[in-house]
Design an enzyme around this catalytic site. Structure first.
Site, PDB file in Angstrom:
ATOM      1  N   GLY A 160       0.826  -1.202   0.000  1.00 45.13           N
ATOM      2  CA  GLY A 160       0.000   0.000   0.000  1.00 45.13           C
ATOM      3  C   GLY A 160       0.853   1.241   0.000  1.00 45.13           C
TER       4      GLY A 160
ATOM      5  N   VAL B  54       4.195   0.897   2.006  1.00 40.39           N
ATOM      6  CA  VAL B  54       4.315  -0.320   2.814  1.00 40.39           C
ATOM      7  C   VAL B  54       4.577  -1.503   1.879  1.00 40.39           C
ATOM      8  CG1 VAL B  54       3.193  -1.787   4.546  1.00 40.39           C
ATOM      9  CG2 VAL B  54       2.726   0.662   4.528  1.00 40.39           C
TER      10      VAL B  54
ATOM     11  N   ASP C 250      -7.599   7.934  12.943  1.00 40.37           N
ATOM     12  CA  ASP C 250      -7.740   7.676  11.505  1.00 40.37           C
ATOM     13  C   ASP C 250      -8.364   6.296  11.260  1.00 40.37           C
ATOM     14  OD1 ASP C 250      -7.589   8.439   8.885  1.00 40.37           O
ATOM     15  OD2 ASP C 250      -5.479   7.933   8.624  1.00 40.37           O
TER      16      ASP C 250
END
Ligand SMILES: Nc1ncnc2c1ncn2[C@@H]1O[C@H](COP(=O)(O)OP(=O)(O)OP(=O)(O)O)[C@@H](O)[C@H]1O
Length: 495
Positions: free
Chosen positions: A97, A104, A226
């Site tokens: 990602g 990542v 988040d």
């Protein structure tokens, strides 16, 4: 690698951490329910706990074109050359990602066997010794992130290492300006592949994992800030979810309570009176029933506290705008964040989790898509109505003014969900229609409990874990009715 900023630690990937009970439960229910074919094929992939590679998606499913694969190869090579010694420890095999603050990668941990993994093995139900390859996730934090922000993320992850359903930090290192955090690789499926087809029984599994992660995070006096599907890595095959990305996480400091709003310092009290957290809290306003403390906005505004500042606003205001932390992702920000409340609490994460639930139940994602905070408030006003928005604003010492005539009324969150998904209460071909209807009603109530505009009335993660939607035995249901009665009592204005 020239500077290790945290010690190498033992670990085992979270993919092996799957709670066998949830796994069996998810599997049996998924198949018993005569599910949507798309979902059934998602969960049907055999999960071989001893052979990760056997259950990896095949290359046929890789939709990336040649150009993308070439770019990825280049990126991997670039990372290996800019971080000296990296290739001796990890072999990068894929990109998992990319976000605003990092990329990542999936990598094989080449030195896994040289470390003592016993501690983590104890938390597993699957032996890890038989693995031929152990995968990790390498989070390469961009050099544009400030050092204090990076330290904050790593420290919070380190602190939450033992928390279940939370991505844990194996190690982190710095090589010149490059910082890499190493986490167990959590196998997961893209939310967009299952949110429209996941059955209610498996939805419970999803929210049990998410709420238990949030309970641990909040017990440590941390706000994630988040919570969104991309940051909750869920594997429908195992029923295991992991909350990741603490890049925006913030410590909740009760001692720094500013007191500019009309709401009180919350307690993260467990329902039914078992206090277990907030080591640093000195003055707590206890409320019954595990809600974050306080009554309704209207009842509180009449309370003895009185408004700290004059209500209203200057038409041509030249003062600088109020500054408050508004970190988060659009569509998931709680009303108090949008209203720039200066005393934000962990309840903001519960709101975001509630939005995820609305996406599931309404089969709409994203649910909200505003371009800025004002538009986001308007989106909320179209659901909750002007009066409740005004009350919510008042709670945070703000004024809500809007001349859009269509927001006058307002509806309940349940009605909003049913408006978007009129067939939700219909059990269809479910083998036990009554059970389905009961679960569906409870799911709607769970959404209501997460999405109180008033942050003080939103349920805590601990309380939500005992909500009948997630609770599975009679005792918990009884506790819920008791809890509901206490809530009614607490929120009924007294004259
Ligand atoms: N431990 C992990 N195992 C598997 N995949 C992971 C792991 N950690 C992160 N990912 C993948 O990488 C993506 C980005 O990770 P993360 O959210 O930590 O980065 P970010 O830069 O902060 O992203 P954003 O700006 O979108 O919040 C995640 O959405 C997920 O798909």
């Amino acid at each position: 690698m020239d500077t290790a900023i945290m010690q190498q630690g033992p670990f085992a990937p979270a993919v092996w951490e799957s709670d066998q009970r949830s796994q069996q439960w998810a599997a049996s229910h998924s198949h018993a329910d005569g599910l949507d074919g798309q979902y059934a094929s998602l969960v049907a992939v055999e999960f071989d706990a001893h052979n990760e590679e056997a259950s990896e998606p095949s290359s046929e499913m890789d939709t990336r074109d040649e150009e993308e694969l070439e770019r990825l190869e280049w990126e991997i090579r670039e990372m290996e050359t800019s971080i000296e010694g990296l290739d001796a420890h990890y072999k990068i095999v894929d990109k998992l990602g990319e976000g605003t603050f990092s990329s990542v990668y999936k990598a094989v941990d080449l030195q896994h066997a040289y470390y003592d993994n016993d501690h983590w093995a104890l938390r597993q139900e699957t032996a890890i010794g038989t693995r031929s390859k152990v995968y990790v996730a390498l989070k390469r934090i961009y050099v544009t992130s400030s050092p204090s922000r990076i330290v904050n993320e790593l420290e919070i992850m380190e602190e939450l290492r033992d928390a279940e359903h939370v991505a844990y930090l194996i190690t982190a290192f710095r090589a010149r300006d490059q910082v890499v955090a190493v986490m167990p690789y959590s196998r997961h499926t893209d939310f967009r592949d299952f949110y429209r087809v996941m059955p209610l029984v498996d939805l419970k599994c999803y929210f049990r994992c998410l709420m238990s992660a949030l309970r641990s995070v909040h017990e440590a006096n941390v706000m994630h800030r988040d919570v969104k599907p991309a940051n909750f890595l869920y594997d429908p095959r195992t029923g295991h979810g992991t909350l990741c990305d603490f890049g925006l996480a913030e410590r909740f400091e009760p001692n720094e309570w500013r007191g500019k709003c009309h709401h009180t310092l919350p307690t993260l009290e467990h329902p039914h009176g078992k206090t277990e957290i907030n080591r640093n809290v000195q003055s707590i306003h206890f409320s019954p029933g595990g809600m974050l403390a306080g009554g309704s906005a209207s009842s509180r505004s009449k309370a003895a506290m009185g408004p700290p500042e004059r209500v209203g606003y200057l038409k041509n205001d030249t003062r600088p705008g109020v500054r408050a932390n508004r970190a988060g992702t659009r569509g998931f920000r709680a009303p108090e964040v949008l209203l720039k409340c200066q005393d934000q609490t962990p309840a903001l994460d519960i709101w975001s989790a509630g939005i995820i639930l609305v996406a599931f139940l309404s089969k709409r994602f994203p649910v909200f898509n505003a371009n800025d905070d004002t538009e986001a408030l308007l989106e909320l006003a179209t659901i909750f109505g002007k009066k409740r928005m005004e009350q919510c604003a008042l709670l945070h010492n703000r004024t809500f003014q809007c001349n859009v005539p269509t927001i006058e009324g307002g509806k309940r969150i349940n009605d909003f969900i049913l408006q978007l998904n009129p067939g939700f209460m219909d059990p269809g071909s479910h083998p036990d229609p009554d059970r389905y209807r009961l679960d569906a009603t409870r799911a709607l109530d769970f959404a209501r409990a997460c999405l109180h505009l008033d942050c003080t009335r939103r349920w805590t993660a601990a309380a939500l874990l005992e909500h009948p939607f997630l609770a599975s035995d009679e005792g918990q249901e009884e506790a819920f009715h008791h809890h509901e009665a206490e809530m009614q009592d607490a929120t009924t204005p007294r004259h």
